[in-house]
Design a protein around this motif. Structure first.
Motif, short mmCIF file in Angstrom:
data_model
loop_
_atom_site.label_atom_id
_atom_site.label_comp_id
_atom_site.label_asym_id
_atom_site.label_seq_id
_atom_site.Cartn_x
_atom_site.Cartn_y
_atom_site.Cartn_z
N ASN A 130 46.07 46.30 44.55
CA ASN A 130 45.34 45.64 43.49
C ASN A 130 46.04 45.85 42.15
N ALA A 144 40.42 42.27 42.33
CA ALA A 144 39.03 42.20 42.78
C ALA A 144 38.11 41.61 41.72
N ARG A 146 36.91 43.05 38.91
CA ARG A 146 35.83 44.00 38.63
C ARG A 146 36.23 44.86 37.44
#
Length: 229
Positions: A130, A144, A146
């Motif tokens: 990520n 993601a 987030r």
């Protein structure tokens, strides 16, 4: 420590292989029966399998075939058969290598190390990491989508996330409201720059400890906003 399963019915050969592999730092298990060997291969976690071709219960070809239906773990086949047809069949069923008896234990160890190294590189290349931005307790997971503040996740709308990420990726750069609107909403900002102000306010409420003294997104009066680094 890599864990290896040897399925070999000749105990003296299996023990010799095990001794050399353990001296090289591997954890080794032995099964002398093809059926029980397959059961362990499918149920337990091993990093590599060494399969003899001729086994009681089930031969190495069948074990190889069934392992390949469920796992990509490296398989090294061992046999006294030197016929090319056996090598072709074994490799065709998914074996990574085929070594004929007699062989030197050091050659076996070298091949095991080579296949484990290759498998590790293959797995590593397929693992997507990520993309993360971290600044003073603020963590933005771009992959993601987030956002976390001191480990606590905050809920962001799509445009709030895009705006925060854009600013964080361009720290200390002062953007006008028009520039931010154009970059995030992909439209001309005539009559709509108030949208930027509203979104900045909402973002601050989620990430700033004190919105009156923002530590992340700073207002440059008369110009626009910048992300402080």
């Amino acid at each position: 420590m890599s864990r290896i399963l040897i399925v070999e019915d000749e105990e003296s050969i299996a023990e010799l292989e095990k001794d050399y592999l353990e001296l090289s730092g591997f954890e080794v298990e032995i099964e002398n029966n093809g059926t029980t060997g397959l059961t362990r291969a499918l149920k337990e976690d091993f990093d590599l399998f060494i399969l003899d071709l001729m086994l009681p219960g089930m031969d190495g070809f069948e074990i190889c075939k069934k392992i390949r239906q469920e796992k990509n773990t490296p398989i090294l086949m061992v046999s006294a058969k030197k016929d090319d047809i056996d090598k072709i069949r074994g490799l065709g069923l998914g074996a990574d290598d085929y070594i004929t008896k007699p062989f030197s234990p050091s050659e076996l160890v070298a091949r095991v190390k080579a296949h484990l190294s290759r498998y590790d590189r293959l797995i590593g290349s397929n693992v997507q990491k990520n993309e993360i931005i971290e600044i003073r307790g603020l963590k933005i997971d771009k992959t993601a989508r987030r956002v976390y503040i001191n480990g606590e996740e905050k809920q962001f709308t799509t445009k709030e996330f895009d705006l925060l990420t854009f600013l964080a990726e361009n720290p200390n750069h002062v953007f006008t409201k028009e520039e931010l609107f154009r970059n995030i909403w992909d439209m001309e900002s005539i009559g709509d720059i108030a949208t930027v102000t509203v979104h900045i306010k909402k973002i601050r409420e989620k990430i700033e400890f004190d919105t009156s003294k923002p530590q992340y997104i700073e207002t440059i009066w008369g110009v626009g906003y910048r992300f402080k680094i």
